[in-house]
Design a protein around this motif. Structure first.
Motif, PDB file in Angstrom:
ATOM      1  N   LYS A  89       0.817  -1.213   0.000  1.00  0.00           N
ATOM      2  CA  LYS A  89       0.000   0.000   0.000  1.00  0.00           C
ATOM      3  C   LYS A  89       0.852   1.264   0.000  1.00  0.00           C
ATOM      4  N   LYS A  90       1.963   1.238   0.721  1.00  0.00           N
ATOM      5  CA  LYS A  90       2.830   2.408   0.798  1.00  0.00           C
ATOM      6  C   LYS A  90       3.577   2.670  -0.507  1.00  0.00           C
ATOM      7  N   ASN A  91       3.744   1.642  -1.306  1.00  0.00           N
ATOM      8  CA  ASN A  91       4.546   1.781  -2.533  1.00  0.00           C
ATOM      9  C   ASN A  91       3.750   1.375  -3.777  1.00  0.00           C
ATOM     10  N   LEU A  92       2.445   1.525  -3.720  1.00  0.00           N
ATOM     11  CA  LEU A  92       1.577   1.025  -4.786  1.00  0.00           C
ATOM     12  C   LEU A  92       1.906   1.620  -6.149  1.00  0.00           C
ATOM     13  N   MET A  96       3.232  -0.625  -9.348  1.00  0.00           N
ATOM     14  CA  MET A  96       2.467  -0.763 -10.586  1.00  0.00           C
ATOM     15  C   MET A  96       3.260  -0.250 -11.790  1.00  0.00           C
ATOM     16  N   MET A  97       3.984   0.837 -11.610  1.00  0.00           N
ATOM     17  CA  MET A  97       4.810   1.357 -12.701  1.00  0.00           C
ATOM     18  C   MET A  97       5.931   0.380 -13.048  1.00  0.00           C
ATOM     19  N   GLY A  98       6.489  -0.236 -12.022  1.00  0.00           N
ATOM     20  CA  GLY A  98       7.553  -1.201 -12.253  1.00  0.00           C
ATOM     21  C   GLY A  98       7.077  -2.417 -13.025  1.00  0.00           C
ATOM     22  N   ILE A  99       5.929  -2.956 -12.628  1.00  0.00           N
ATOM     23  CA  ILE A  99       5.379  -4.130 -13.318  1.00  0.00           C
ATOM     24  C   ILE A  99       5.002  -3.779 -14.750  1.00  0.00           C
ATOM     25  N   SER A 166      19.251 -13.982 -11.583  1.00  0.00           N
ATOM     26  CA  SER A 166      18.660 -12.778 -10.990  1.00  0.00           C
ATOM     27  C   SER A 166      19.531 -12.198  -9.883  1.00  0.00           C
ATOM     28  N   GLY A 167      20.075 -13.075  -9.038  1.00  0.00           N
ATOM     29  CA  GLY A 167      20.938 -12.583  -7.965  1.00  0.00           C
ATOM     30  C   GLY A 167      22.184 -11.907  -8.506  1.00  0.00           C
ATOM     31  N   PHE A 168      22.782 -12.497  -9.531  1.00  0.00           N
ATOM     32  CA  PHE A 168      23.982 -11.939 -10.155  1.00  0.00           C
ATOM     33  C   PHE A 168      23.690 -10.587 -10.788  1.00  0.00           C
ATOM     34  N   ILE A 169      22.554 -10.496 -11.495  1.00  0.00           N
ATOM     35  CA  ILE A 169      22.178  -9.241 -12.157  1.00  0.00           C
ATOM     36  C   ILE A 169      21.956  -8.135 -11.135  1.00  0.00           C
ATOM     37  N   CYS A 170      21.304  -8.471 -10.020  1.00  0.00           N
ATOM     38  CA  CYS A 170      21.078  -7.465  -8.973  1.00  0.00           C
ATOM     39  C   CYS A 170      22.395  -6.947  -8.408  1.00  0.00           C
ATOM     40  N   LYS A 171      23.375  -7.830  -8.285  1.00  0.00           N
ATOM     41  CA  LYS A 171      24.685  -7.402  -7.774  1.00  0.00           C
ATOM     42  C   LYS A 171      25.414  -6.526  -8.778  1.00  0.00           C
ATOM     43  N   VAL A 172      25.380  -6.919 -10.045  1.00  0.00           N
ATOM     44  CA  VAL A 172      26.091  -6.175 -11.091  1.00  0.00           C
ATOM     45  C   VAL A 172      25.557  -4.747 -11.217  1.00  0.00           C
ATOM     46  N   PHE A 173      24.218  -4.618 -11.167  1.00  0.00           N
ATOM     47  CA  PHE A 173      23.600  -3.300 -11.342  1.00  0.00           C
ATOM     48  C   PHE A 173      23.276  -2.622 -10.011  1.00  0.00           C
ATOM     49  N   HIS A 174      23.801  -3.188  -8.935  1.00  0.00           N
ATOM     50  CA  HIS A 174      23.663  -2.593  -7.603  1.00  0.00           C
ATOM     51  C   HIS A 174      22.193  -2.340  -7.233  1.00  0.00           C
ATOM     52  N   ILE A 175      21.360  -3.310  -7.510  1.00  0.00           N
ATOM     53  CA  ILE A 175      19.941  -3.223  -7.135  1.00  0.00           C
ATOM     54  C   ILE A 175      19.806  -3.804  -5.732  1.00  0.00           C
ATOM     55  N   THR A 176      19.580  -2.958  -4.763  1.00  0.00           N
ATOM     56  CA  THR A 176      19.521  -3.395  -3.372  1.00  0.00           C
ATOM     57  C   THR A 176      18.130  -3.263  -2.750  1.00  0.00           C
ATOM     58  N   GLU A 177      17.252  -2.475  -3.347  1.00  0.00           N
ATOM     59  CA  GLU A 177      15.905  -2.270  -2.812  1.00  0.00           C
ATOM     60  C   GLU A 177      15.098  -3.564  -2.964  1.00  0.00           C
ATOM     61  N   PRO A 178      14.600  -4.135  -1.861  1.00  0.00           N
ATOM     62  CA  PRO A 178      13.858  -5.397  -1.917  1.00  0.00           C
ATOM     63  C   PRO A 178      12.641  -5.375  -2.847  1.00  0.00           C
ATOM     64  N   ILE A 179      11.908  -4.258  -2.843  1.00  0.00           N
ATOM     65  CA  ILE A 179      10.727  -4.152  -3.700  1.00  0.00           C
ATOM     66  C   ILE A 179      11.124  -4.192  -5.167  1.00  0.00           C
ATOM     67  N   ALA A 180      12.179  -3.479  -5.515  1.00  0.00           N
ATOM     68  CA  ALA A 180      12.652  -3.463  -6.901  1.00  0.00           C
ATOM     69  C   ALA A 180      13.109  -4.853  -7.338  1.00  0.00           C
ATOM     70  N   LYS A 181      13.807  -5.551  -6.463  1.00  0.00           N
ATOM     71  CA  LYS A 181      14.247  -6.908  -6.774  1.00  0.00           C
ATOM     72  C   LYS A 181      13.057  -7.811  -7.070  1.00  0.00           C
ATOM     73  N   VAL A 203       9.985  -9.662   1.584  1.00  0.00           N
ATOM     74  CA  VAL A 203       9.482  -8.572   0.741  1.00  0.00           C
ATOM     75  C   VAL A 203       9.703  -8.894  -0.731  1.00  0.00           C
ATOM     76  N   GLU A 204      10.899  -9.383  -1.051  1.00  0.00           N
ATOM     77  CA  GLU A 204      11.188  -9.754  -2.444  1.00  0.00           C
ATOM     78  C   GLU A 204      10.201 -10.804  -2.941  1.00  0.00           C
ATOM     79  N   GLY A 205       9.952 -11.809  -2.107  1.00  0.00           N
ATOM     80  CA  GLY A 205       9.022 -12.862  -2.492  1.00  0.00           C
ATOM     81  C   GLY A 205       7.600 -12.362  -2.670  1.00  0.00           C
ATOM     82  N   ALA A 206       7.160 -11.481  -1.768  1.00  0.00           N
ATOM     83  CA  ALA A 206       5.803 -10.941  -1.850  1.00  0.00           C
ATOM     84  C   ALA A 206       5.617 -10.098  -3.104  1.00  0.00           C
ATOM     85  N   MET A 207       6.570  -9.217  -3.395  1.00  0.00           N
ATOM     86  CA  MET A 207       6.468  -8.369  -4.582  1.00  0.00           C
ATOM     87  C   MET A 207       6.569  -9.189  -5.870  1.00  0.00           C
TER      88      MET A 207
END
Length: 230
Positions: A89-92, A96-99, A166-181, A203-207
Motif C-alpha cells: 500500500k505504501k509503494n503502490l 504498478m509502474m515497475g510491473i 537474478s541474484g547476479f544481475i542485482c549485484k552487477v547493477f547494484h539493485i539493493t531495494e527489496p521491492i525493486a528486486k 518482501v522480495e518474495g511478496a512483490m
C-alpha cells in the motif's frame, strides 16, 4: 523394460518427482546456479526417455497430473503478499509502474527479436508470453495461434534463467531495494524466478508474487495488441 516402466498410470509422476529430487540434492550440495532443480529435472527426464526409448506421450499420460497442481501452487503465492500488504500500500504507484514497464519491455524485446531474425507471425506470438506463468502463457499462445508446446518450453527456460541469474544481475547493477528486486524478478521470470526471490527475503518474495499475477493480466491484454504488429 519399456513396457514395465510405462505400465503404471503414474509412471510420469514418479519419474518427474525423482528427477526433481535429484536436482534438489545437487542444488544443496554444490550451491551453484547451474544446478537449478527444474533445469536438472528437465535434462534427466529427457535423457531417461531417450535411453529407454519411451515416447513422450506415454510419459505425459501420467506426468500430466502434476500440471493440475500448477494453478493452486501459483495461487498460494498470495500468502507472502498478504503478509506484506502494508508495504504494498505504501509503494503502490512505484510497484504498478515497475510491473507495467517490465511487461512492456518483455513484449517490445520479443517484437524487436522477431523483426531482427525474420520470424513469421506464428513463431512471433509463440514467444510473446515468455515471461508469464505457464497457466496464463498457454492460454495466450493458444488464443493468438502460437505453438503452445514451444511456448511452454520458452516459459520454463525464461524462468530457469531468471532463477539462475537474478541474484547476479542485482549485484552487477547494484539493485539493493527489496521491492525493486521482487518486481524485476517476478515480472521477468514468473513462478520459477519467484522461488529465487523468496530465498532473498519476504518482501522480495511478496512483490515477485504480486508481479506474477499483475504481469500475467497485463500480458494477456498487451500480447493481443502486440500480436497485430507483425
Amino acid at each position: 523394460m519399456k513396457e514395465f516402466l510405462t505400465s503404471s498410470v503414474y509412471f510420469g509422476v514418479l519419474i518427474s518427482l525423482m528427477a526433481y529430487g535429484i536436482g534438489m540434492i545437487l542444488k544443496k550440495k554444490f550451491k551453484l546456479a547451474i544446478f537449478n532443480p527444474v533445469l536438472i529435472a528437465i535434462v534427466l527426464i529427457i535423457a531417461f526417455l531417450a535411453v529407454f526409448d519411451i515416447d513422450y506421450a506415454d510419459y505425459n499420460s501420467g506426468a500430466k497430473y502434476i500440471s493440475y497442481l500448477l494453478t493452486p501452487a501459483t495461487i498460494c503465492l498470495a500468502v507472502p503478499l498478504y503478509e506484506q500488504f502494508e508495504v504494498l500500500k505504501k509503494n503502490l504507484t512505484a510497484v504498478m509502474m515497475g510491473i507495467t514497464s517490465g511487461v512492456i519491455t518483455s513484449l517490445c524485446c520479443i517484437l524487436a527479436l522477431a523483426v531482427l531474425f525474420g520470424l513469421d507471425h506464428t513463431a512471433y506470438v509463440t514467444f510473446l508470453p515468455k515471461s508469464v506463468t505457464t497457466a496464463i502463457g498457454m492460454g495466450i499462445s493458444e488464443e493468438l495461434g502460437g505453438n503452445v508446446a514451444i511456448s511452454v518450453g520458452v516459459i520454463i527456460i525464461t524462468g530457469v534463467l531468471g532463477n539462475m541469474f537474478s541474484g547476479f544481475i542485482c549485484k552487477v547493477f547494484h539493485i539493493t531495494e527489496p521491492i525493486a528486486k521482487g518486481i524485476g524478478i517476478g515480472s521477468a521470470s514468473h513462478v520459477i524466478g519467484t522461488a529465487k526471490a523468496l530465498e532473498m527475503g519476504e518482501v522480495e518474495g511478496a512483490m515477485s508474487s504480486l508481479s506474477i499475477v499483475v504481469a500475467g493480466l497485463m500480458t494477456v491484454a498487451g500480447a493481443a495488441v502486440f500480436a497485430n504488429f507483425l
